[in-house]
Design a protein around this motif. Structure first.
Motif, short mmCIF file in Angstrom:
data_model
loop_
_atom_site.label_atom_id
_atom_site.label_comp_id
_atom_site.label_asym_id
_atom_site.label_seq_id
_atom_site.Cartn_x
_atom_site.Cartn_y
_atom_site.Cartn_z
N UNK A 75 -21.77 -9.78 9.82
CA UNK A 75 -23.14 -10.31 9.85
C UNK A 75 -23.13 -11.75 10.37
N UNK A 76 -22.18 -12.56 9.87
CA UNK A 76 -22.12 -13.95 10.30
C UNK A 76 -21.70 -14.06 11.76
N UNK A 77 -20.83 -13.19 12.20
CA UNK A 77 -20.44 -13.19 13.61
C UNK A 77 -21.63 -12.86 14.51
N UNK A 78 -22.45 -11.90 14.10
CA UNK A 78 -23.65 -11.57 14.87
C UNK A 78 -24.58 -12.77 14.93
N UNK A 79 -24.65 -13.51 13.84
CA UNK A 79 -25.54 -14.67 13.79
C UNK A 79 -25.06 -15.84 14.65
N UNK A 80 -23.73 -15.98 14.80
CA UNK A 80 -23.19 -17.17 15.44
C UNK A 80 -22.55 -16.94 16.81
N UNK A 81 -22.19 -15.72 17.14
CA UNK A 81 -21.43 -15.47 18.36
C UNK A 81 -22.20 -15.86 19.61
N UNK A 82 -21.47 -16.41 20.58
CA UNK A 82 -22.07 -16.69 21.89
C UNK A 82 -22.37 -15.39 22.63
N UNK A 83 -21.54 -14.39 22.37
CA UNK A 83 -21.74 -13.10 23.03
C UNK A 83 -21.18 -11.99 22.15
N UNK A 84 -21.87 -10.86 22.13
CA UNK A 84 -21.42 -9.67 21.40
C UNK A 84 -21.16 -8.57 22.42
N UNK A 85 -19.95 -8.02 22.39
CA UNK A 85 -19.57 -6.97 23.31
C UNK A 85 -19.33 -5.68 22.53
N UNK A 86 -20.04 -4.61 22.92
CA UNK A 86 -19.80 -3.30 22.31
C UNK A 86 -18.73 -2.57 23.11
N UNK A 87 -17.67 -2.17 22.45
CA UNK A 87 -16.57 -1.52 23.17
C UNK A 87 -17.04 -0.20 23.77
N UNK A 88 -16.55 0.07 24.98
CA UNK A 88 -17.03 1.22 25.74
C UNK A 88 -16.33 2.53 25.39
N UNK A 89 -15.17 2.45 24.75
CA UNK A 89 -14.51 3.69 24.30
C UNK A 89 -15.31 4.25 23.14
N UNK A 90 -15.80 5.47 23.28
CA UNK A 90 -16.69 6.04 22.28
C UNK A 90 -15.98 7.17 21.51
N UNK A 91 -15.62 6.93 20.24
CA UNK A 91 -15.01 7.99 19.44
C UNK A 91 -16.01 9.11 19.20
N UNK A 92 -15.50 10.29 18.88
CA UNK A 92 -16.35 11.46 18.70
C UNK A 92 -16.31 11.94 17.25
N UNK A 93 -17.47 12.36 16.78
CA UNK A 93 -17.57 13.07 15.51
C UNK A 93 -16.91 14.44 15.67
N UNK A 94 -16.58 15.08 14.57
CA UNK A 94 -15.96 16.40 14.65
C UNK A 94 -16.85 17.42 15.36
N UNK A 95 -18.18 17.16 15.39
CA UNK A 95 -19.10 18.09 16.03
C UNK A 95 -19.17 17.90 17.54
N UNK A 96 -18.51 16.84 18.04
CA UNK A 96 -18.51 16.58 19.47
C UNK A 96 -19.49 15.51 19.91
N UNK A 97 -20.40 15.11 19.02
CA UNK A 97 -21.35 14.05 19.36
C UNK A 97 -20.69 12.69 19.21
N UNK A 98 -21.28 11.67 19.81
CA UNK A 98 -20.74 10.32 19.72
C UNK A 98 -20.75 9.85 18.26
N UNK A 99 -19.62 9.36 17.79
CA UNK A 99 -19.51 8.88 16.42
C UNK A 99 -19.97 7.44 16.34
N UNK A 100 -20.83 7.16 15.40
CA UNK A 100 -21.40 5.81 15.24
C UNK A 100 -21.23 5.26 13.84
#
Length: 223
Positions: free
Chosen positions: A128-153
């Motif tokens: 939470x504090x990193x989100x509040x203070x970071x100059x930039x937030x990067x979401x990693x592009x490698x997307x793990x999968x749920x067992x059902x095959x959908x994108x795991x979040x």
């Protein structure tokens, strides 16, 4: 100008691997840095990747003042151009404030890697504090999968294959692969899509019920 950059994503998206790659790239470019971590899955003061890579790191605990630690190293003649901070979700908000001060006042780049939310879908204080203070937030592009095959979040904690939603926010464990089994009573983690996290439907439960797509509203299958 230095930056505080937060790299984030769910478990199994390669955060620790990228942290080690970032360190390698920076060193190849002639820069010198320091690796930091907290509560690594290995149980040691290292940054470890599930691909088998690992490097020794400074373990961060509640009593460690990052500003004082880095200033002392610099005063002793050590060169520090950047910091790699893995498992940064476990850092305290005070640690993150200290990292921001190092960026602003000493022009040291900080690359922080961590997950946003815990097994209850609540933000870690450090994240939470990193989100509040970071100059930039990067979401990693490698997307793990749920067992059902959908994108795991979502990150799920399991005991004996069953999803639990109560307990201490920090319990170190590892993620379960497709063919792995975990003894009853042992804590593990699994990445799920939002739907199956909400339904508490882990891979093991889905396999046991032979129903990868359970009926809504808790209905029983028709006989």
């Amino acid at each position: 100008m230095a930056d505080l950059i937060f790299f984030t994503g769910p478990m199994d998206c390669g955060k620790s691997t990228l942290a080690l790659q970032m360190d390698h790239t920076q060193r190849t470019g002639g820069r010198l840095g320091l690796l930091l971590t907290r509560e690594d899955r290995s149980g040691a003061a290292v940054i470890s990747s599930r691909l088998g890579l690992q490097e020794t790191a400074l373990e961060v605990n509640d009593d460690l003042d990052l500003w004082t630690t880095i200033v002392r190293r610099l005063t002793a003649g050590e060169r520090i151009d950047y910091l790699i901070c893995d498992e940064s979700q476990f850092f305290t908000p005070a640690h993150v404030d200290q990292l921001a001060r190092l960026v602003d006042e000493l022009r040291i780049d900080v690359f922080a890697f961590g997950i946003l939310t815990d097994f209850r879908t609540e933000l870690f204080p450090g994240s939470r504090r990193l989100v509040e203070l970071a100059d930039r937030i990067e979401t990693l592009q490698v997307q793990p999968l749920c067992w059902c095959g959908q994108r795991a979040t979502h990150n799920a904690r399991t005991i004996g294959g069953r999803v639990i939603t109560e307990g201490s926010q920090v319990v170190v464990g590892d993620t379960v692969g497709v063919d792995d089994t975990v003894p009853a009573g042992e804590v593990a983690y699994e990445v799920l899509c939002r739907r199956h996290h909400r339904l508490r439907m882990s891979r093991a439960v889905a396999q046991a019920t032979l129903s990868p797509d359970p009926l809504p509203f808790g209905q029983e299958p028709l006989s």
